[in-house]
Design an enzyme around this catalytic site. Structure first.
Site, PDB file in Angstrom:
ATOM      1  N   ALA A  48     -30.045 -56.563   0.911  1.00 63.84           N
ATOM      2  CA  ALA A  48     -29.076 -56.442   1.893  1.00 63.84           C
ATOM      3  C   ALA A  48     -29.066 -54.875   2.154  1.00 63.84           C
ATOM      4  CB  ALA A  48     -27.940 -56.942   1.280  1.00 63.84           C
ATOM      5  N   PHE A  73     -31.790 -53.657  -4.630  1.00 68.29           N
ATOM      6  CA  PHE A  73     -32.190 -52.446  -5.923  1.00 68.29           C
ATOM      7  C   PHE A  73     -32.128 -51.403  -5.322  1.00 68.29           C
ATOM      8  CE2 PHE A  73     -35.540 -51.232  -9.068  1.00 68.29           C
ATOM      9  CZ  PHE A  73     -35.061 -52.071 -10.166  1.00 68.29           C
ATOM     10  N   ASP A 110     -32.491 -56.736  -9.903  1.00 63.60           N
ATOM     11  CA  ASP A 110     -33.533 -57.264  -9.761  1.00 63.60           C
ATOM     12  C   ASP A 110     -33.422 -58.504  -9.163  1.00 63.60           C
ATOM     13  OD1 ASP A 110     -36.071 -58.161  -9.294  1.00 63.60           O
ATOM     14  OD2 ASP A 110     -36.764 -57.845 -11.289  1.00 63.60           O
ATOM     15  N   LEU A 138     -36.296 -59.626   1.122  1.00 66.19           N
ATOM     16  CA  LEU A 138     -36.757 -58.483   0.065  1.00 66.19           C
ATOM     17  C   LEU A 138     -38.257 -58.128   0.614  1.00 66.19           C
ATOM     18  CD1 LEU A 138     -36.129 -60.636  -3.191  1.00 66.19           C
ATOM     19  CD2 LEU A 138     -34.846 -58.868  -2.295  1.00 66.19           C
ATOM     20  N   TYR A 223     -43.998 -61.533   9.706  1.00 72.83           N
ATOM     21  CA  TYR A 223     -44.684 -60.683  10.948  1.00 72.83           C
ATOM     22  C   TYR A 223     -45.864 -61.457  11.114  1.00 72.83           C
ATOM     23  CZ  TYR A 223     -46.522 -57.175  13.760  1.00 72.83           C
ATOM     24  OH  TYR A 223     -46.915 -56.519  14.721  1.00 72.83           O
ATOM     25  N   TYR A 233     -52.781 -57.094   8.925  1.00 75.68           N
ATOM     26  CA  TYR A 233     -51.559 -57.660   8.503  1.00 75.68           C
ATOM     27  C   TYR A 233     -51.879 -59.177   8.329  1.00 75.68           C
ATOM     28  CZ  TYR A 233     -46.697 -58.392   7.638  1.00 75.68           C
ATOM     29  OH  TYR A 233     -45.492 -58.798   6.990  1.00 75.68           O
ATOM     30  N   VAL A 272     -39.726 -49.854  12.326  1.00 71.10           N
ATOM     31  CA  VAL A 272     -40.003 -48.681  11.284  1.00 71.10           C
ATOM     32  C   VAL A 272     -38.862 -49.291  10.372  1.00 71.10           C
ATOM     33  CG1 VAL A 272     -40.031 -46.317  10.669  1.00 71.10           C
ATOM     34  CG2 VAL A 272     -40.245 -47.243  13.203  1.00 71.10           C
TER      35      VAL A 272
HETATM   36  P1  NAI Z   1     -36.964 -52.883   3.476  1.00 71.84           P
HETATM   37  O1  NAI Z   1     -37.771 -51.844   2.666  1.00 71.84           O
HETATM   38  O2  NAI Z   1     -35.980 -51.958   4.487  1.00 71.84           O
HETATM   39  O3  NAI Z   1     -35.673 -53.725   2.693  1.00 71.84           O
HETATM   40  C1  NAI Z   1     -36.091 -54.241   1.385  1.00 71.84           C
HETATM   41  C2  NAI Z   1     -34.823 -54.794   0.632  1.00 71.84           C
HETATM   42  O4  NAI Z   1     -35.300 -55.547  -0.559  1.00 71.84           O
HETATM   43  C3  NAI Z   1     -33.907 -53.608   0.372  1.00 71.84           C
HETATM   44  O5  NAI Z   1     -32.789 -54.054   0.303  1.00 71.84           O
HETATM   45  C4  NAI Z   1     -34.220 -53.434  -1.340  1.00 71.84           C
HETATM   46  O6  NAI Z   1     -33.066 -53.105  -2.110  1.00 71.84           O
HETATM   47  C5  NAI Z   1     -34.614 -54.910  -1.770  1.00 71.84           C
HETATM   48  N1  NAI Z   1     -35.431 -55.290  -2.826  1.00 71.84           N
HETATM   49  C6  NAI Z   1     -36.680 -54.731  -2.983  1.00 71.84           C
HETATM   50  N2  NAI Z   1     -36.968 -55.241  -4.247  1.00 71.84           N
HETATM   51  C7  NAI Z   1     -35.843 -55.725  -4.745  1.00 71.84           C
HETATM   52  C8  NAI Z   1     -35.658 -56.269  -5.998  1.00 71.84           C
HETATM   53  N3  NAI Z   1     -36.647 -56.432  -6.995  1.00 71.84           N
HETATM   54  N4  NAI Z   1     -34.436 -56.747  -6.243  1.00 71.84           N
HETATM   55  C9  NAI Z   1     -33.577 -56.642  -5.297  1.00 71.84           C
HETATM   56  N5  NAI Z   1     -33.888 -56.408  -4.040  1.00 71.84           N
HETATM   57  C10 NAI Z   1     -34.908 -55.773  -3.999  1.00 71.84           C
HETATM   58  O7  NAI Z   1     -37.838 -53.807   4.258  1.00 71.84           O
HETATM   59  P2  NAI Z   1     -37.828 -54.489   5.742  1.00 71.84           P
HETATM   60  O8  NAI Z   1     -38.825 -54.121   6.241  1.00 71.84           O
HETATM   61  O9  NAI Z   1     -36.559 -54.682   6.046  1.00 71.84           O
HETATM   62  O10 NAI Z   1     -38.319 -55.979   4.977  1.00 71.84           O
HETATM   63  C11 NAI Z   1     -37.551 -57.012   4.857  1.00 71.84           C
HETATM   64  C12 NAI Z   1     -38.460 -58.400   5.246  1.00 71.84           C
HETATM   65  O11 NAI Z   1     -38.837 -58.271   6.466  1.00 71.84           O
HETATM   66  C13 NAI Z   1     -39.745 -58.460   4.468  1.00 71.84           C
HETATM   67  O12 NAI Z   1     -39.990 -59.725   4.057  1.00 71.84           O
HETATM   68  C14 NAI Z   1     -40.665 -57.918   5.521  1.00 71.84           C
HETATM   69  O13 NAI Z   1     -42.122 -58.459   5.374  1.00 71.84           O
HETATM   70  C15 NAI Z   1     -40.266 -58.528   6.783  1.00 71.84           C
HETATM   71  N6  NAI Z   1     -40.432 -58.008   8.178  1.00 71.84           N
HETATM   72  C16 NAI Z   1     -40.634 -56.695   8.249  1.00 71.84           C
HETATM   73  C17 NAI Z   1     -41.218 -56.186   9.310  1.00 71.84           C
HETATM   74  C18 NAI Z   1     -41.117 -54.818   9.889  1.00 71.84           C
HETATM   75  O14 NAI Z   1     -41.630 -54.385  10.806  1.00 71.84           O
HETATM   76  N7  NAI Z   1     -40.411 -53.788   8.943  1.00 71.84           N
HETATM   77  C19 NAI Z   1     -41.490 -57.189  10.612  1.00 71.84           C
HETATM   78  C20 NAI Z   1     -41.290 -58.481  10.198  1.00 71.84           C
HETATM   79  C21 NAI Z   1     -40.785 -58.777   9.164  1.00 71.84           C
END
Ligand code: NAI
Ligand code: NA
Length: 395
Positions: A48, A73, A110, A138, A223, A233, A272
Site C-alpha cells: 500500500a 514493508f 513482511d 506487492l 503488465y 518483460y 515509473v
Molecule cells: P512499488 O515498488 O511502488 O510498490 C511495491 C509495494 O510492495 C510497496 O508498498 C512495498 O512496501 C510493498 N512490499 C514489497 N515487499 C513487501 C513485503 N515483503 N511485505 C510487505 N510489503 C512489501 O511497485 P509497483 O510498480 O507499484 O508494483 C506493484 C504491482 O504493480 C506489481 O505487481 C507490478 O508488477 C505491477 N505493475 C507495475 C507496473 C509499472 O509500470 N510500475 C505496470 C503494471 C503492473
C-alpha cells in the site's frame, strides 16, 4: 537538516518526507477532482505504500470513501537514515484519511509471512469486520518462505540474450544494458516471488477467518506491454511470474464463488515506480511512451490509472469490464497501434545523444524524483526538515 536527493543507478537512497506529503496530497486532489464513485467501503491493500498500491488506496479512500488497511514493508527514521518514502506515504495518507473520518490502519512488515496474515486478520476483525476488496500490489525481489528459505526473483530474459539502451537515472544518460537468458531455476524462483502463490495464500487465510464479505472482489496488477518489449518483460522471468498470477486469478475466482466473489487481474500501463525503474532497458521504452502519450493527451500516472480502474472498470455503471481472458485492460491507451507505431519509430532512432529530444525523459526523471518527495513545485527544499518531529510520527 536540508535534504538533497541521493540517487544511485536507478535507486533512490533517500527521500524528502515533506515532499512525500506534497506528493500524497497531489494524488488526493487528483482523485477528488475526478469526483466520487460508488466503490467498496472496506479494503485491504497489500503493497500500500507506493506505486499502484498507494494510488489504489488513495483512489478508494478519497473517491469511494473506503476505510482501508494497508500492508507494506518500509523503514522509519533511524541512525541509518531518514527512512523510506513509503514510510512517510503511509503516515501522510493516514493523517489525511482520518481527517475525513476514514479508518486507515498501516501494518508494517513482511506481507509474505503468516504472521502478517494473522496480524491483518486481527486488524480486519477489530476495525472493519470484513473486507469488500483485497488489492494485491506487492513488488519485491525477495520472498521468505514459511520454512525459512529465501527465494530471489531475477530480471532476465529467456531464449536469446537481449541488449539495448538503458537509462541511468543517476547520470541522466543512456547506457548499454543486457538481459541474459534465465536458467529454469531462476524462472521458477521469480514465479515463486512475483507469481500468484502468495496472493492465493492471502485469500485462503482471509476466507478461512471469515474476513471476506459476500460479493468480495480481489485484484492483482500485471503488465503485458507491446511485442517490442516482450524480450524484456512478457518473455522474461517477470512475464512467467505474471502468467502464473493470471492463472492464479482463476483458482481464486473459483474459491470465491462460494461467497459470490471474484478475482481479477488488471493489466496496467507501464509507469515509473520504484519497481519499474529497476527493470533493465524498459525505462527507455517508458520515456519514449510518455512523450508520445503526452503529445496525444492520453498520458496517465499511477493515480489516474487507479482512479479510472476503480471508478469505471470495476465499480462503474457497467460493473467489471474485462476482455475475453477476464483481464481488465488498463493498458488500452498504451497498446493503441498508432501509439505503438510512434514509439517504435523513435525507439529505433534513440541514442545517448538524442534521447532527450525523442522522448519525455525529463518527465520520467521528475516522476521518479517525485516518488521520493523531490522536485515538487510546492515544496521549499531550502527549508530545513525537523528530524526529531519526524521521529515522533508513527505509521
Ligand atoms: P512499488 O515498488 O511502488 O510498490 C511495491 C509495494 O510492495 C510497496 O508498498 C512495498 O512496501 C510493498 N512490499 C514489497 N515487499 C513487501 C513485503 N515483503 N511485505 C510487505 N510489503 C512489501 O511497485 P509497483 O510498480 O507499484 O508494483 C506493484 C504491482 O504493480 C506489481 O505487481 C507490478 O508488477 C505491477 N505493475 C507495475 C507496473 C509499472 O509500470 N510500475 C505496470 C503494471 C503492473
Ligand atoms: Na504498490
Amino acid at each position: 537538516m536540508i535534504i538533497q536527493p541521493q540517487i544511485q543507478g536507478c535507486v533512490a537512497r533517500n527521500c524528502h518526507p515533506i515532499g512525500c506529503r506534497a506528493a500524497v496530497a497531489q494524488q488526493i486532489a487528483s482523485v477528488k477532482a475526478a469526483g466520487p464513485f460508488n466503490g467498496p467501503k472496506r479494503v485491504l491493500v497489500l503493497g500500500a505504500s507506493s506505486g499502484f498500491g498507494l494510488a489504489s488506496r488513495i483512489a478508494l479512500a478519497f473517491g469511494a470513501g473506503a476505510d482501508t488497511i494497508g500492508v507494506s514493508f518500509e523503514r522509519g527514521p533511524s541512525d541509518k537514515g531518514i527512512g523510506s518514502a513509503g514510510w512517510y506515504n503511509n503516515i501522510w495518507f493516514r493523517q489525511a484519511a482520518e481527517q475525513e473520518g476514514r479508518i486507515a490502519v498501516n501494518l508494517i512488515g513482511d506481507a509474505f509471512s503468516d504472521a502478517m496474515r494473522q496480524q491483518a486478520i486481527a486488524s480486519i476483525r477489530q476495525q472493519l469486520g470484513q473486507v469488500d476488496l483485497v488489492v494485491y500490489s506487492l513488488a519485491s525481489g525477495i520472498r521468505l518462505l514459511a520454512d525459512g528459505t529465501q527465494v530471489r526473483s531475477v530480471l532476465k530474459t529467456t531464449g536469446q540474450p537481449f541488449s539495448g539502451w538503458g537509462l541511468d537515472l543517476e547520470h541522466d544518460s543512456l547506457v548499454q544494458q543486457s538481459l541474459a537468458p534465465a536458467t529454469p531455476e531462476e524462472i521458477r524462483d521469480t514465479v515463486t516471488v512475483m507469481g500468484g502463490e502468495d496472493w492465493q495464500l492471502w485469500l485462503q487465510a482471509l476466507q478461512q477467518a471469515d474476513c471476506l464479505a459476500p460479493g468480495v472482489q480481489t485484484v492483482a496488477y500485471s503488465y503485458i506491454g507491446p511485442e517490442s518489449t516482450y524480450p524484456l518483460y512478457r518473455d522474461g522471468t517477470i512475464g512467467y511470474a505474471k502468467e502464473h498470477l493470471h492463472a492464479t486469478a482463476e483458482a481464486i475466482n473459483l474459491q470465491l464463488a462460494a461467497l459470490g466473489g471474484h478475482a481479477w487481474v488488471s493489466v496496467c500501463k507501464a509507469l515509473v515506480t520504484k519497481a519499474s525503474a529497476y527493470i533493465p532497458v524498459l525505462p527507455v521504452y517508458l520515456g519514449l511512451l510518455m512523450g508520445v502519450m503526452k503529445e496525444r493527451g492520453v498520458h496517465e500516472g499511477c493515480i489516474e490509472q487507479m482512479q479510472r480502474l476503480f471508478a469505471s472498470k470495476m465499480y462503474g455503471p457497467r460493473g467489471v469490464v474485462a476482455d475475453g481472458n477476464r483481464l481488465i485492460r488498463m493498458d488500452d491507451h498504451e497498446l493503441d497501434p498508432a501509439i505503438q507505431a510512434a514509439v517504435s519509430a523513435l525507439w529505433s532512432k534513440v541514442t545517448p545523444d538524442n534521447f532527450h529530444a525523442l522522448g519525455d525523459f525529463a518527465g520520467l526523471r521528475r516522476d521518479f524524483m517525485q516518488l521520493n518527495g523531490f522536485e515538487l513545485a510546492e515544496v521549499d527544499y531550502g527549508a530545513p526538515v525537523n528530524e526529531s518531529a519526524l521521529t515522533e510520527l508513527t505509521p
